[in-house]
Design a protein around this motif. Sequence first.
Motif, PDB file in Angstrom:
ATOM      1  N   ARG A   1      42.476  16.138   6.681  1.00  0.00           N
ATOM      2  CA  ARG A   1      41.603  17.152   6.098  1.00  0.00           C
ATOM      3  C   ARG A   1      42.366  18.454   5.983  1.00  0.00           C
ATOM      4  N   VAL A   2      42.560  18.877   4.744  1.00  0.00           N
ATOM      5  CA  VAL A   2      43.359  20.082   4.518  1.00  0.00           C
ATOM      6  C   VAL A   2      42.440  21.213   4.097  1.00  0.00           C
ATOM      7  N   THR A   3      42.560  22.346   4.814  1.00  0.00           N
ATOM      8  CA  THR A   3      41.769  23.517   4.440  1.00  0.00           C
ATOM      9  C   THR A   3      42.641  24.443   3.599  1.00  0.00           C
ATOM     10  N   LEU A   4      42.163  24.812   2.444  1.00  0.00           N
ATOM     11  CA  LEU A   4      42.912  25.692   1.549  1.00  0.00           C
ATOM     12  C   LEU A   4      42.226  27.043   1.488  1.00  0.00           C
ATOM     13  N   ARG A   5      43.023  28.092   1.529  1.00  0.00           N
ATOM     14  CA  ARG A   5      42.426  29.421   1.324  1.00  0.00           C
ATOM     15  C   ARG A   5      42.820  29.890  -0.068  1.00  0.00           C
ATOM     16  N   ILE A   6      41.806  30.051  -0.892  1.00  0.00           N
ATOM     17  CA  ILE A   6      42.042  30.508  -2.260  1.00  0.00           C
ATOM     18  C   ILE A   6      41.874  32.025  -2.297  1.00  0.00           C
ATOM     19  N   GLU A   7      42.805  32.704  -2.906  1.00  0.00           N
ATOM     20  CA  GLU A   7      42.749  34.163  -2.897  1.00  0.00           C
ATOM     21  C   GLU A   7      41.623  34.683  -3.774  1.00  0.00           C
ATOM     22  N   ARG A   8      41.200  35.885  -3.439  1.00  0.00           N
ATOM     23  CA  ARG A   8      40.124  36.518  -4.186  1.00  0.00           C
ATOM     24  C   ARG A   8      40.582  36.700  -5.650  1.00  0.00           C
ATOM     25  N   GLY A   9      39.698  36.537  -6.540  1.00  0.00           N
ATOM     26  CA  GLY A   9      40.069  36.686  -7.949  1.00  0.00           C
ATOM     27  C   GLY A   9      40.154  35.348  -8.650  1.00  0.00           C
ATOM     28  N   TYR A  10      40.415  34.282  -7.872  1.00  0.00           N
ATOM     29  CA  TYR A  10      40.452  32.944  -8.474  1.00  0.00           C
ATOM     30  C   TYR A  10      39.165  32.209  -8.089  1.00  0.00           C
TER      31      TYR A  10
END
Lengths: 258, 151, 270
Positions: free
Chosen positions: B81-90
């Motif tokens: 299980r991979v947690t991804l942090r997507i940056e603000r704006g996307y």
Amino acid sequence: MTGRLQALGRATLDGLQALGGAVLLLGRLLRGATVVLVRPRLLVEQVYAVGTLSLVIIAVSALFVGMVLGLQGYYTLVDFGADDSVGTLVALSLVRELGPVVTALLFAGRAGSSLTAEIGLMKATEQLSSMEMMAVDPERRILAPRFAAALVAVPLLAAVFSAVGVIGGYLVAVGMLGIDGGAFWSNMQSAVDVTPDILNGVIKSVAFGFVAGWIALYMGYTAEPTAQGVSRATTQGVVRTSLAVLGLDFLLTALMFD
Amino acid sequence: MSERLVEIGVGAFVALGLAALLVLALQVSGLTELRQPPGYEVTATFDNVGGLREKAPVSMAGVHVGRVESIALDPETHQARVTLRIERGYDSIPADSTAAIYTSGLLGEQYVGIEPGWEQATLAAGDRFTETQSAVVLERLIGQFMTQMQD
Amino acid sequence: MTGDEVLARVRDLRFQRGRRWIFDGVDLDIRRGQVTAIMGPSGSGKTTLLRLLGGQLRPHGGSVQVAGQEVPRLSRPELYRLRRRMGMLFQSGALFTHLSVFENVAFPIREHAELPEPLLRALVLLKLEAVGLRGARSLMPAELSGGMARRVALARAIALDPVLVMYDEPFTGQDPITMGVLIELIRRLNDILGLSSVVVSHDVEETLAIADYVYVIADGRLLAEGSPAQLRASDSAAVRQFLDARADGPVPFHYPAPGLAEELLDGEGP
């Protein structure tokens, strides 16, 4: 035959005695270093002498080392299509190894040698003796603040070296060879960690500052009080510090990254 | 006067040294605890993450949009299980997008690439990628190739 | 000054360096208010004696007492407390080369007392005035002549108002005028400040001119003692050789060596 045995025995005993003397001096330096808490001015003067005045040579060397790493890294990695990782290579080499080690070697040549010569000359001209007769302990008043200054200065210098070196690598990789700046930094950031990489680099540089200060002061303090004696002690101090730093680097690396 | 100069010199030296340490921590190692980029987290489940590491980049159409926050093994499904942090704006990634693990270059780092889907709904914090594509494991690839040769 | 009261007492002093006995049973008394001279040929351990008195060296036997305290048995803090009451003028002057004349004299005061700056300044200027160098306070040691450097060192040695001042070869290598100045200074400081002084020297005339009592040391033993007048009247061969500066006598001119003819004909070695 017995003559040779005797020479060997004497050399061994002399070596052990010197080592014992150095360890005893270290104990007194550590105890004496508390003087900088009472009189911070003593530390400030010495940090200026060994730290601030070493900044230029450290920064210039670091810039060149970083640039060379950038070039060499690029030419090697580009064959594997991994030239984006040049930032990783530059940063890891600097933070883990070259920053602390080259800083310690430059420090031994620039600041350690002048510490040895200064202490040796103060001894040769009876300044240390006369201080003792004034009921001022020269180990506490003169040697200990210099030791503390080396401990403070070397880690800071090593940090400056690594940071400037990375900038040098950036200039070459991004400015000259046309690697994407974003890829340069993001690859670096995903590969370099605060712990263990940067923390271990800092630990190394503290250890090197400790060794460099200790050896430089010991050599000066035990120098034969003649012109020849002081010059020999200065040279030997730089040689021994360099060897000790390189040997210690291997040991620490083996312990840290096993 | 000279005392003042000494003090200024030492002050400058110490400030520079600390600044260099800060640069190393923030810019070189990208210390996230101090510089948590605002954004949102989504998860993706892979059969095999290969050599993916925490802090590996997440990109969409080659553009950097976030980082891998953590990788854990799901104890029940035995998947990663991979947690991804997507940056603000996307924040307009279609909900039916695919997350895939790619390798940059032959020997480069592994990263997560997002192939956009067609839905109007978008991914929000805590959502999960429904479509994933695992890392290509070289040994397995060669193994398949060999068995096909024998057929 | 009472003149009889003993400030420092040395009994059966024994000290060896390597296999050589520098002192082999020496007795000395240093009396309060007097200038005591210790004379002897070079290498007779006169400087060593001062270091023994100051506790920088430990004797291998015998007793060294200063102000009623047995110096070799003192703990480090006790020794440092005792040293604050001693001043020593080194042969080279041993000024701190990185400090100005003023700061050199101020150094021991700064180290031992937290004085307000105006008071410190007054004290230092008084000490410099005593040696006649108040005007040279902002010079660096490198800018001083040998005689001036020694006077600054003297001002520094008396900075803490010691009870005992030790002079290591104060006259060596000085021109006649400087010598006169130094003689005058040593005597005057001793009498005006009520110090006790120990002068170690091999300059016969100058030393006899200021000393109240003289010890002559050679080969680790006391050769003679007495007032300058008593020594001048002495008819001991060794004392005469030293006082009259004869090349050869009981103290041999030649360093021990095999016969000259033998060695020249032999033709080996360095």
